[in-house]
Design a protein around this motif. Structure first.
Motif, PDB file in Angstrom:
ATOM      1  N   ILE A  94      21.640 -15.643  83.519  1.00 29.96           N
ATOM      2  CA  ILE A  94      21.778 -16.325  82.239  1.00 29.96           C
ATOM      3  C   ILE A  94      20.424 -16.893  81.817  1.00 29.96           C
ATOM      4  CG2 ILE A  94      22.889 -18.245  81.032  1.00 29.96           C
ATOM      5  CD1 ILE A  94      25.293 -17.859  82.800  1.00 29.96           C
ATOM      6  N   GLN A  95      20.017 -16.544  80.593  1.00 29.17           N
ATOM      7  CA  GLN A  95      18.739 -16.998  80.068  1.00 29.17           C
ATOM      8  C   GLN A  95      18.892 -17.387  78.606  1.00 29.17           C
ATOM      9  OE1 GLN A  95      15.509 -14.201  80.659  1.00 29.17           O
ATOM     10  NE2 GLN A  95      16.527 -13.299  82.446  1.00 29.17           N
ATOM     11  N   GLN A  96      18.037 -18.286  78.166  1.00 33.26           N
ATOM     12  CA  GLN A  96      17.931 -18.548  76.732  1.00 33.26           C
ATOM     13  C   GLN A  96      16.825 -17.649  76.203  1.00 33.26           C
ATOM     14  OE1 GLN A  96      17.342 -22.600  75.519  1.00 33.26           O
ATOM     15  NE2 GLN A  96      16.976 -22.064  73.387  1.00 33.26           N
ATOM     16  N   ILE A  97      17.174 -16.809  75.270  1.00 28.57           N
ATOM     17  CA  ILE A  97      16.245 -15.791  74.791  1.00 28.57           C
ATOM     18  C   ILE A  97      15.737 -16.163  73.407  1.00 28.57           C
ATOM     19  CG2 ILE A  97      15.947 -13.325  74.335  1.00 28.57           C
ATOM     20  CD1 ILE A  97      18.379 -12.815  76.055  1.00 28.57           C
ATOM     21  N   THR A  98      14.453 -16.018  73.215  1.00 27.90           N
ATOM     22  CA  THR A  98      13.849 -16.201  71.900  1.00 27.90           C
ATOM     23  C   THR A  98      13.193 -14.890  71.490  1.00 27.90           C
ATOM     24  OG1 THR A  98      11.805 -17.018  72.902  1.00 27.90           O
ATOM     25  CG2 THR A  98      13.441 -18.667  72.235  1.00 27.90           C
ATOM     26  N   PRO A  99      13.139 -14.592  70.199  1.00 30.70           N
ATOM     27  CA  PRO A  99      12.570 -13.308  69.767  1.00 30.70           C
ATOM     28  C   PRO A  99      11.082 -13.210  70.046  1.00 30.70           C
ATOM     29  CG  PRO A  99      13.029 -14.718  67.877  1.00 30.70           C
ATOM     30  CD  PRO A  99      13.627 -15.392  69.063  1.00 30.70           C
TER      31      PRO A  99
ATOM     32  N   ILE B  84       9.395  -5.884  67.142  1.00 35.07           N
ATOM     33  CA  ILE B  84      10.221  -6.749  67.981  1.00 35.07           C
ATOM     34  C   ILE B  84      10.445  -6.030  69.302  1.00 35.07           C
ATOM     35  CG2 ILE B  84      12.426  -7.950  68.234  1.00 35.07           C
ATOM     36  CD1 ILE B  84      12.645  -8.131  65.251  1.00 35.07           C
ATOM     37  N   VAL B  85      10.142  -6.711  70.401  1.00 37.70           N
ATOM     38  CA  VAL B  85      10.202  -6.040  71.703  1.00 37.70           C
ATOM     39  C   VAL B  85      11.349  -6.528  72.564  1.00 37.70           C
ATOM     40  CG1 VAL B  85       7.726  -5.563  71.717  1.00 37.70           C
ATOM     41  CG2 VAL B  85       8.574  -7.698  72.716  1.00 37.70           C
ATOM     42  N   ASN B  86      12.210  -7.395  72.032  1.00 38.01           N
ATOM     43  CA  ASN B  86      13.394  -7.792  72.788  1.00 38.01           C
ATOM     44  C   ASN B  86      14.573  -7.955  71.840  1.00 38.01           C
ATOM     45  OD1 ASN B  86      12.779 -10.183  71.474  1.00 38.01           O
ATOM     46  ND2 ASN B  86      12.991 -11.477  73.268  1.00 38.01           N
ATOM     47  N   SER B  87      15.743  -8.129  72.391  1.00 37.51           N
ATOM     48  CA  SER B  87      16.951  -8.276  71.574  1.00 37.51           C
ATOM     49  C   SER B  87      17.839  -9.351  72.182  1.00 37.51           C
ATOM     50  CB  SER B  87      17.713  -6.946  71.481  1.00 37.51           C
ATOM     51  OG  SER B  87      18.096  -6.501  72.774  1.00 37.51           O
ATOM     52  N   HIS B  88      18.817  -9.785  71.403  1.00 31.80           N
ATOM     53  CA  HIS B  88      19.735 -10.826  71.867  1.00 31.80           C
ATOM     54  C   HIS B  88      21.098 -10.188  72.138  1.00 31.80           C
ATOM     55  CE1 HIS B  88      22.157 -14.496  71.944  1.00 31.80           C
ATOM     56  NE2 HIS B  88      21.030 -15.141  72.179  1.00 31.80           N
TER      57      HIS B  88
ATOM     58  N   VAL C  45      26.182 -16.791  65.582  1.00 28.26           N
ATOM     59  CA  VAL C  45      25.662 -16.681  66.946  1.00 28.26           C
ATOM     60  C   VAL C  45      24.822 -17.911  67.259  1.00 28.26           C
ATOM     61  CG1 VAL C  45      24.202 -15.361  68.518  1.00 28.26           C
ATOM     62  CG2 VAL C  45      25.676 -14.166  66.885  1.00 28.26           C
ATOM     63  N   ASP C  46      25.087 -18.538  68.399  1.00 29.15           N
ATOM     64  CA  ASP C  46      24.344 -19.723  68.837  1.00 29.15           C
ATOM     65  C   ASP C  46      23.161 -19.274  69.694  1.00 29.15           C
ATOM     66  OD1 ASP C  46      23.380 -22.112  69.713  1.00 29.15           O
ATOM     67  OD2 ASP C  46      25.210 -22.770  70.722  1.00 29.15           O
ATOM     68  N   TYR C  47      21.961 -19.385  69.134  1.00 30.30           N
ATOM     69  CA  TYR C  47      20.769 -18.929  69.841  1.00 30.30           C
ATOM     70  C   TYR C  47      20.144 -20.027  70.706  1.00 30.30           C
ATOM     71  CZ  TYR C  47      21.056 -14.877  66.772  1.00 30.30           C
ATOM     72  OH  TYR C  47      21.485 -13.749  66.122  1.00 30.30           O
ATOM     73  N   THR C  48      20.759 -21.209  70.723  1.00 31.39           N
ATOM     74  CA  THR C  48      20.201 -22.322  71.488  1.00 31.39           C
ATOM     75  C   THR C  48      20.729 -22.370  72.917  1.00 31.39           C
ATOM     76  OG1 THR C  48      21.942 -23.880  70.796  1.00 31.39           O
ATOM     77  CG2 THR C  48      19.994 -23.680  69.370  1.00 31.39           C
ATOM     78  N   THR C  49      21.755 -21.580  73.223  1.00 35.54           N
ATOM     79  CA  THR C  49      22.333 -21.586  74.566  1.00 35.54           C
ATOM     80  C   THR C  49      21.957 -20.319  75.319  1.00 35.54           C
ATOM     81  OG1 THR C  49      24.384 -20.549  73.778  1.00 35.54           O
ATOM     82  CG2 THR C  49      24.278 -22.958  73.763  1.00 35.54           C
ATOM     83  N   GLY C  50      22.064 -20.382  76.630  1.00 37.64           N
ATOM     84  CA  GLY C  50      21.768 -19.231  77.456  1.00 37.64           C
ATOM     85  C   GLY C  50      22.845 -18.168  77.360  1.00 37.64           C
ATOM     86  N   VAL C  51      22.451 -16.923  77.578  1.00 41.57           N
ATOM     87  CA  VAL C  51      23.397 -15.800  77.533  1.00 41.57           C
ATOM     88  C   VAL C  51      23.183 -14.934  78.767  1.00 41.57           C
ATOM     89  CG1 VAL C  51      23.642 -15.723  75.028  1.00 41.57           C
ATOM     90  CG2 VAL C  51      21.789 -14.451  76.124  1.00 41.57           C
ATOM     91  N   GLU C  52      24.224 -14.202  79.131  1.00 42.36           N
ATOM     92  CA  GLU C  52      24.143 -13.288  80.261  1.00 42.36           C
ATOM     93  C   GLU C  52      23.314 -12.071  79.842  1.00 42.36           C
ATOM     94  OE1 GLU C  52      23.890 -11.729  83.503  1.00 42.36           O
ATOM     95  OE2 GLU C  52      25.327 -13.409  83.597  1.00 42.36           O
ATOM     96  N   THR C  53      22.257 -11.806  80.576  1.00 41.15           N
ATOM     97  CA  THR C  53      21.377 -10.685  80.237  1.00 41.15           C
ATOM     98  C   THR C  53      21.607  -9.457  81.107  1.00 41.15           C
ATOM     99  OG1 THR C  53      19.675 -11.551  81.723  1.00 41.15           O
ATOM    100  CG2 THR C  53      19.567 -12.241  79.407  1.00 41.15           C
ATOM    101  N   SER C  54      22.418  -9.593  82.141  1.00 39.82           N
ATOM    102  CA  SER C  54      22.745  -8.453  82.984  1.00 39.82           C
ATOM    103  C   SER C  54      24.158  -8.014  82.609  1.00 39.82           C
ATOM    104  CB  SER C  54      22.679  -8.832  84.470  1.00 39.82           C
ATOM    105  OG  SER C  54      22.996  -7.721  85.283  1.00 39.82           O
TER     106      SER C  54
END
Length: 332
Positions: free
Chosen positions: A3-8, A15-19, A318-327
């Motif tokens: 679980i990580q908090q992701i920023t663009p 853009i090299v990452n996604s949410h 979508v709440d971008y301030t909280t962590g999300v499962e990246t796996s």
């Protein structure tokens, strides 16, 4: 668990990452917008879309999990390609042919749109040839032949390659440039496939789509500005999303609607964009794009937002301030 908090991570249009949650919400919204079609009789058709993932690897699940392919959609755009026969790596360029190109363009700096100017020198013959190698029709033809050799062409097999013509406004950098040379090369295999490996076995078409906000379109000078002005003219009700165009194409391929072919045998989905009245109005705005965007600043913001949502950013709800499962496991 990861679980990580992701920023663009973004620089301009790169853009090299996604949410994950934003991407899931974007796909779900597309799913909800499209009306379900009637269930197919017998075996459900298998559609292989090349260009809908990060690479070719996902397609190698094909023989074991899905069996023969009924529809192959070729929609690849890439800055480079390795020739499978020689191993040589070719790099594409976005340049005009014959003469230099100077045009207004839409730039984003600190998320604030502004009008800038793009100046491009013409491509030389090596650059034109390399762009054709990367973005032409060679891989499309190889895929179809490989599926045939592996006995993975379903009965009544149909393949299409997505292309674009666009407006005369952007023609110097697009249809008349290195990309246009690649598109002309892309359109040629349809005839060769129809007369060769698909003779009495299936169909091959080039599809001329309308304007769209895609990763590829953002990299082409002037296209973002042109698309924003086109959106001003058409508004939300007149704009044809990629969902709309995909549904229209599917209905034509399945016979729910008749094929809309031009004199070159290409399926046309761009009539709404190239309507003479629409293009006349876009040309008027193009004469002073800064004034056009000043009068309707939401148009540039719309393009930027649509582009960001391709990667799951700026998606409502979508709440971008909280962590999300990246796996995240691949769906069963």
């Amino acid at each position: 668990m990861s679980i990580q908090q992701i920023t663009p991570k973004q620089r301009g249009y790169l853009i090299v990452n996604s949410h994950p949650s934003g991407s899931e919400a974007t796909v779900d919204r597309q799913w909800q917008r499209i009306e379900p079609s009637a269930p197919a009789a017998g075996r459900a058709p298998v559609a292989l879309v090349l260009g809908a993932s990060a690479g070719y690897g996902q397609a190698l699940l094909l023989a074991e999990r899905y069996g023969p392919v009924d529809y192959l959609v070729y929609s690849l755009a890439s800055p480079r390609r390795t020739d499978p026969a020689t191993g040589e790596v070719h790099h594409s360029v976005i340049k005009p042919l014959g003469s230099s190109y100077t045009s207004p363009s839409l730039l984003f700096e600190d998320e604030a749109p502004r009008i800038g100017t793009v100046d491009l020198t013409p491509a030389d013959e090596a650059e034109r040839a390399a762009t054709v190698k990367v973005m032409g029709g060679e891989d499309w033809e190889l895929w179809v032949r490989a599926l045939g050799e592996a006995d993975l062409l379903g009965p009544g097999f149909t393949t299409v390659a997505l292309s674009y013509v666009g407006s005369e406004i952007t023609a110097p950098v697009y249809r008349q440039g290195t990309i246009g040379a690649a598109k002309e090369h892309l359109e040629a295999p349809a005839r060769r496939l129809q007369d060769g490996p698909l003779a009495d076995r299936g169909r091959a078409f080039t599809v001329v789509a309308g304007a769209a906000v895609t990763q590829a379109s953002t990299a082409i000078p002037s296209i973002a500005l042109y698309t924003s002005l086109l959106r001003i003219v058409l508004g939300e009700d007149g704009w044809h999303t990629t969902d709309d165009q995909a549904v229209e194409l599917w209905e034509q391929l399945t016979g729910a609607e008749p094929l809309s072919l031009d004199e070159q045998g290409r399926i046309r989905l761009d009539g709404w964009e190239l309507d003479p009245g629409v293009q006349d109005r876009v040309r008027e705005l193009w004469a002073d794009p800064a004034a056009a965007l000043a009068a309707d600043p939401a148009a540039a913001a719309w393009f930027y937002n649509q582009f960001r949502q391709l990667y799951g950013w700026d998606v409502p709800g979508v709440d971008y301030t909280t962590g999300v499962e990246t796996s995240v496991p691949w769906p069963e």
